[in-house]
Design a protein around this motif. Structure first.
Motif, PDB file in Angstrom:
ATOM      1  N   LEU A 118       0.900  -1.280   0.411  1.00 10.05           N
ATOM      2  CA  LEU A 118      -0.030  -0.133  -0.624  1.00 10.05           C
ATOM      3  C   LEU A 118       0.909   1.606   0.135  1.00 10.05           C
ATOM      4  O   LEU A 118       0.733   2.143  -0.438  1.00 10.05           O
ATOM      5  N   TYR A 119       1.943   1.436   1.269  1.00 10.76           N
ATOM      6  CA  TYR A 119       3.111   2.883   1.058  1.00 10.76           C
ATOM      7  C   TYR A 119       4.134   2.221   1.219  1.00 10.76           C
ATOM      8  O   TYR A 119       4.029   0.773   1.840  1.00 10.76           O
ATOM      9  N   ASN A 120       4.746   2.869   0.906  1.00 10.43           N
ATOM     10  CA  ASN A 120       6.482   2.390   1.674  1.00 10.43           C
ATOM     11  C   ASN A 120       6.926   4.143   1.295  1.00 10.43           C
ATOM     12  O   ASN A 120       6.154   5.280   1.548  1.00 10.43           O
ATOM     13  N   ARG A 121       7.916   4.181   2.576  1.00  9.08           N
ATOM     14  CA  ARG A 121       8.987   4.706   2.810  1.00  9.08           C
ATOM     15  C   ARG A 121       9.892   4.763   3.533  1.00  9.08           C
ATOM     16  O   ARG A 121      10.245   3.125   3.659  1.00  9.08           O
ATOM     17  N   SER A 122      11.327   5.252   2.939  1.00 13.44           N
ATOM     18  CA  SER A 122      13.027   5.339   3.695  1.00 13.44           C
ATOM     19  C   SER A 122      13.577   6.482   4.484  1.00 13.44           C
ATOM     20  O   SER A 122      12.937   7.448   4.161  1.00 13.44           O
ATOM     21  N   LEU A 123      13.448   6.618   5.619  1.00 11.29           N
ATOM     22  CA  LEU A 123      13.606   7.407   6.545  1.00 11.29           C
ATOM     23  C   LEU A 123      14.951   6.757   7.159  1.00 11.29           C
ATOM     24  O   LEU A 123      15.438   5.522   7.768  1.00 11.29           O
ATOM     25  N   PHE A 124      15.717   7.925   7.782  1.00  9.15           N
ATOM     26  CA  PHE A 124      16.147   7.531   9.285  1.00  9.15           C
ATOM     27  C   PHE A 124      15.721   8.238  10.342  1.00  9.15           C
ATOM     28  O   PHE A 124      14.906   9.182  10.496  1.00  9.15           O
ATOM     29  N   ILE A 125      16.006   7.099  11.092  1.00  4.68           N
ATOM     30  CA  ILE A 125      15.536   7.496  12.850  1.00  4.68           C
ATOM     31  C   ILE A 125      15.954   9.035  13.174  1.00  4.68           C
ATOM     32  O   ILE A 125      15.044   9.627  13.904  1.00  4.68           O
ATOM     33  N   ASP A 126      16.763   8.960  13.046  1.00  2.61           N
ATOM     34  CA  ASP A 126      17.471  10.704  13.714  1.00  2.61           C
ATOM     35  C   ASP A 126      16.788  11.790  13.112  1.00  2.61           C
ATOM     36  O   ASP A 126      17.058  12.512  13.144  1.00  2.61           O
ATOM     37  N   ARG A 204       8.954  26.542  22.365  1.00  3.82           N
ATOM     38  CA  ARG A 204       8.757  24.622  21.676  1.00  3.82           C
ATOM     39  C   ARG A 204      10.407  24.391  21.030  1.00  3.82           C
ATOM     40  O   ARG A 204      11.142  25.087  20.735  1.00  3.82           O
ATOM     41  N   VAL A 205      10.145  22.801  21.216  1.00  7.24           N
ATOM     42  CA  VAL A 205      11.590  22.521  20.882  1.00  7.24           C
ATOM     43  C   VAL A 205      11.851  21.836  19.527  1.00  7.24           C
ATOM     44  O   VAL A 205      11.007  21.498  19.358  1.00  7.24           O
ATOM     45  N   LYS A 206      13.250  22.033  18.528  1.00  7.65           N
ATOM     46  CA  LYS A 206      13.391  20.846  17.387  1.00  7.65           C
ATOM     47  C   LYS A 206      14.512  20.668  17.488  1.00  7.65           C
ATOM     48  O   LYS A 206      15.387  21.930  17.935  1.00  7.65           O
ATOM     49  N   PRO A 207      14.906  19.585  16.606  1.00  9.66           N
ATOM     50  CA  PRO A 207      16.509  19.750  17.122  1.00  9.66           C
ATOM     51  C   PRO A 207      17.205  20.224  15.726  1.00  9.66           C
ATOM     52  O   PRO A 207      16.328  20.419  14.585  1.00  9.66           O
ATOM     53  N   ASP A 208      17.985  21.490  16.022  1.00  9.32           N
ATOM     54  CA  ASP A 208      18.490  22.164  15.445  1.00  9.32           C
ATOM     55  C   ASP A 208      18.894  21.683  13.588  1.00  9.32           C
ATOM     56  O   ASP A 208      19.618  22.795  12.648  1.00  9.32           O
ATOM     57  N   GLY A 209      18.650  20.398  13.282  1.00  6.11           N
ATOM     58  CA  GLY A 209      19.209  20.074  12.033  1.00  6.11           C
ATOM     59  C   GLY A 209      20.083  19.522  11.613  1.00  6.11           C
ATOM     60  O   GLY A 209      20.596  19.057  10.409  1.00  6.11           O
ATOM     61  N   ILE A 210      21.229  20.115  12.153  1.00  6.03           N
ATOM     62  CA  ILE A 210      22.872  19.255  11.896  1.00  6.03           C
ATOM     63  C   ILE A 210      22.855  17.974  12.078  1.00  6.03           C
ATOM     64  O   ILE A 210      23.154  16.894  11.117  1.00  6.03           O
ATOM     65  N   THR A 211      22.722  17.264  13.416  1.00  6.24           N
ATOM     66  CA  THR A 211      22.624  15.885  13.174  1.00  6.24           C
ATOM     67  C   THR A 211      21.984  15.482  13.458  1.00  6.24           C
ATOM     68  O   THR A 211      21.358  14.183  12.465  1.00  6.24           O
ATOM     69  N   TYR A 212      20.857  15.583  14.299  1.00  5.32           N
ATOM     70  CA  TYR A 212      19.208  14.901  14.669  1.00  5.32           C
ATOM     71  C   TYR A 212      18.284  15.940  14.264  1.00  5.32           C
ATOM     72  O   TYR A 212      19.122  17.579  13.843  1.00  5.32           O
TER      73      TYR A 212
END
Lengths: 500, 204
Positions: A118-126, A204-212
């Motif tokens: 039905l669906y598929n996806r590739s991702l990095f969990i980090d 609110r918070v979010k990872p900064d995008g460099i590593t995570y």
């Protein structure tokens, strides 16, 4: 706290509803992919998808598989659950949770329904973190006006605490929100706030995008803070006072100058005549008599200052009276004539006194208008030698009446006068004929046109000798004698003979 | 040299003035120190430990830029012989169980493998644009090595037989290699540097 469970154990519904519901709702909005996944902590990954078909498809039709790219092995399956009461409009929501996750490796996910993908996806969990909002948001006053300090706690993730990015949202009641973003620090100073106002702050918070990387967390619970009231900076107060002071001084200055213009000082001659107005009540004659011990009454000038004298000489010519030879003769004659003449008004001593007084107070004279028509002038007419014969006393008397008056109070004889400053008259070129007008004129005044036949000489009533070139005479040929007339220095005068 | 002129030695040889016995020994000593400094054996002077992870973040950004440009490369970028590369995956529980030495060894092995892979990629790919990216990646790996050295992590060069094949896998295209590079930096290298004991000592 970590939930340890195997694939077979269902998660507690209450737990899911509380923690995950808002996350699901947010990702439903934000994530465009069909399989939406997020990692809340570093221990698990939650993936879900929506199913829109209104088939009565059972839960068991779905298969959720995952595999890591580096492993060249078959994928593993994960149990699928349904989230009730979340999807709207007939849509159903299914989710699954990966028990052991590996970061920094690519993960392939697949959803099968009834054997078909039905669906598929590739991702990095980090890269799909969805963190909890920051806790313990506190707002305190700083020492300064218009500022507030906001602090909060970072998410308690062991390896990620320096990879965080925060967004702070704050507003006064009813005003639009303002946002600020900070990185790697858990405090922020809000500036430019209005004094004595209550502010509401969210973080609110979010990872900064460099590593995570990941999604913005939900907004934290609001925190309130009130800014301190504004007080006047003491420097500003001092400056304002200084400005007010300067302003007042300026106004004062303007007022004073205005007053001077509207009410100018009227010069009063009181100080020149000591006792005149206070003791003698303005009786000049008495005052004069008292101060000079003279007995002759003054008729015409009891209330007037002695006017300055203008010594005028007139040239009348016969012929080539060339200079030096005849001059002494003439002067001798004139001396005699003068002497005779000057016997008439024997009170030159008084005149000298007045002149000396005038000399001491030259400013008194400068203020008066010297060339008014009622000024008296002494004009010395140079007649020929015949003049001495004819005693033109009448003329003299008529014309020199004022002068006579001036000289009236003098006691001494003319001979005394001849040795005084008035001795210049002795050597003057004129025959000594006195006209009715006599005045001393100051050099800085213009000459009035006197009429033909008179040459003017200004005699300065100062201590300095002034030498004047005579004005042009309309007489044509005439001998003009320029005199140096000095008051006060008793210098003998030198006469010059000028041929016009 | 002028400091001897004032003395009453006018009758001596003026050259002799320079090589005065009082100054000769310090001069020789200075010369000796200079020579020794040049020929100083082996050990580099200890670097200041680079504990700020923003340095590593800078390298990560560089690698990410290279990987992004390589992602679009499809045809030109396949390689004949597969390259051995380290595994980039990190299981937090497993990683935490390892001690510092093991972690360091794993990281250094991986860096060594990556270096070798890039060099062989350089030879097998003819596209000159890719060469610049490959060179940048090689420099990147060398800089990471310097950072590790600054944290007092001993250099470790694995032997071919000593490599744990469980921790390696194989890639066959250039984009994959670049991806492995960036993931390796973000994962194991960063975890190692974040927990370096030298940096923790400074903080505490």
């Amino acid at each position: 706290h970590v939930i340890h469970h195997s694939n077979r154990l269902p998660l507690r519904i209450t737990e899911l509803c509380l923690e995950v519901k808002s996350a699901f709702a947010q990702l439903l909005r934000e994530e465009p992919e069909n399989i939406k996944c997020f990692a809340e902590r570093m221990r698990d990954l939650t993936c879900f998808w929506e199913e829109g078909e209104s088939r009565n498809s059972s839960l068991h039709q779905y298969t959720f598989t995952y595999t890591y790219q580096y492993r060249n092995e078959n994928s593993s399956a994960c149990e699928v659950f349904e989230m009730p009461m979340l999807a709207a409009r007939g849509r159903r929501l299914f989710y699954s949770r990966l028990p052991r996750i590996e970061f920094f490796a690519q993960l392939h996910l697949c959803v099968f329904r009834g054997g078909r993908e039905l669906y598929n996806r590739s991702l990095f969990i980090d890269q799909v973190f969805l963190l909890d909002p920051p806790a313990n948001v506190t707002v305190v006053k700083t020492g300064q006006r218009g500022q507030l300090n906001v602090t909060w706690l970072p998410p308690a993730l062991k390896y990620m605490d320096d990879s965080m990015m925060y967004e702070v949202r704050y507003a006064m009641e009813g005003n639009p929100m303002r946002k600020e973003t900070v990185k790697a620090t858990t405090k922020l100073t809000l500036r430019g706030l209005q004094p004595s106002s209550k502010y509401k702050v969210f973080v609110r918070v979010k990872p900064d995008g460099i590593t995570y990387n990941g999604y913005w967390s939900a907004w934290s619970d609001p925190a309130f803070g009130t800014t301190p009231p504004s007080d006047l900076d003491p420097v500003i107060v001092v400056l304002i006072l200084v400005i007010i002071l300067i302003f007042f001084l300026l106004i004062l200055f303007v007022l004073v100058s205005l007053l001077k213009k509207l009410w100018p000082d009227i010069p009063s001659p009181e100080h020149k005549f000591p006792g005149l107005f206070s003791v003698y009540k303005g009786d000049f004659q008495e005052w004069l008599g008292h101060s000079n011990s003279s007995t002759r009454p003054i008729h015409a000038f009891t209330e007037e200052l002695p006017s300055p004298l203008e010594v005028l000489s007139e040239t009348s010519l016969d012929s080539d009276t060339t200079e030096q030879g005849e001059e002494p003769l003439q002067s001798r004659d004139m001396d005699a004539g003068l002497l005779d003449r000057w016997k008439e008004p024997p009170h030159t001593h008084w005149l000298m006194e007045q002149l000396r007084a005038l000399q001491k107070h030259p400013q008194a004279l400068s203020q008066s208008s010297l060339l008014e028509s009622q000024d008296t002038y002494v004009t010395l007419n140079q007649n020929s030698q015949h003049a001495k014969e004819g005693r033109q006393e009448d003329d003299i008397l008529e014309e020199s009446l004022p002068l006579q008056a001036l000289f009236a109070s003098g006691d001494t004889s003319l001979s005394a006068a001849s040795h005084s400053d008035l001795g210049s008259l002795q050597q003057s070129s004129g025959s000594g004929r006195l006209s009715s007008q006599s005045s001393f004129e100051y050099p800085n005044h213009t000459w009035p046109p006197k009429g033909p036949g008179y040459t003017y000489m200004a005699v300065a009533d100062s201590g300095v000798s002034m030498d004047y070139s005579p004005m042009s005479s309309s007489m044509g040929k005439g001998v003009v004698y320029a005199n140096e007339y000095i008051l006060g220095h008793r210098r003998p005068l030198s006469g010059q003979q000028v041929h016009s | 040299m002028g400091n001897r002129r004032g003395h009453g030695r006018g009758d001596e040889d003026p050259v002799r003035d320079y090589a005065d016995s009082e100054m000769e020994i310090p001069r020789l000593f200075a010369l000796l120190l200079i020579v020794l400094e040049w020929t100083r054996p082996g050990l580099p002077s200890p670097l200041r430990p680079i504990c700020d992870l923003r340095v590593l973040d800078h390298f990560i950004k560089e690698a990410r830029d290279a990987e992004a440009t390589m992602r679009v490369c499809k045809e030109d970028c396949s390689i004949g012989v597969p390259l051995m590369v380290p595994l980039t995956r990190v299981d937090i529980g497993v990683w935490e169980k390892k001690n510092m030495a093991e972690q360091a060894q794993e990281v250094q092995t991986g860096l060594w493998l990556l270096n070798r892979a890039f060099i062989s990629l350089h030879t097998s790919i003819s596209n000159s644009a890719l060469h610049s990216h490959i060179d940048a990646s090689v420099r990147n790996i060398a800089s990471i090595g310097q950072v590790l050295r600054s944290l007092s992590i001993q250099d470790y060069v694995p032997t071919v037989s000593g490599i744990d094949l469980q921790e390696t896998w194989q890639v066959s295209s250039a984009p994959e290699l670049f991806q492995v590079h960036i993931n390796f930096l973000r994962g194991k290298v960063r975890l190692l540097l974040a927990n370096a004991p030298v940096c923790k000592q400074e903080v505490s």
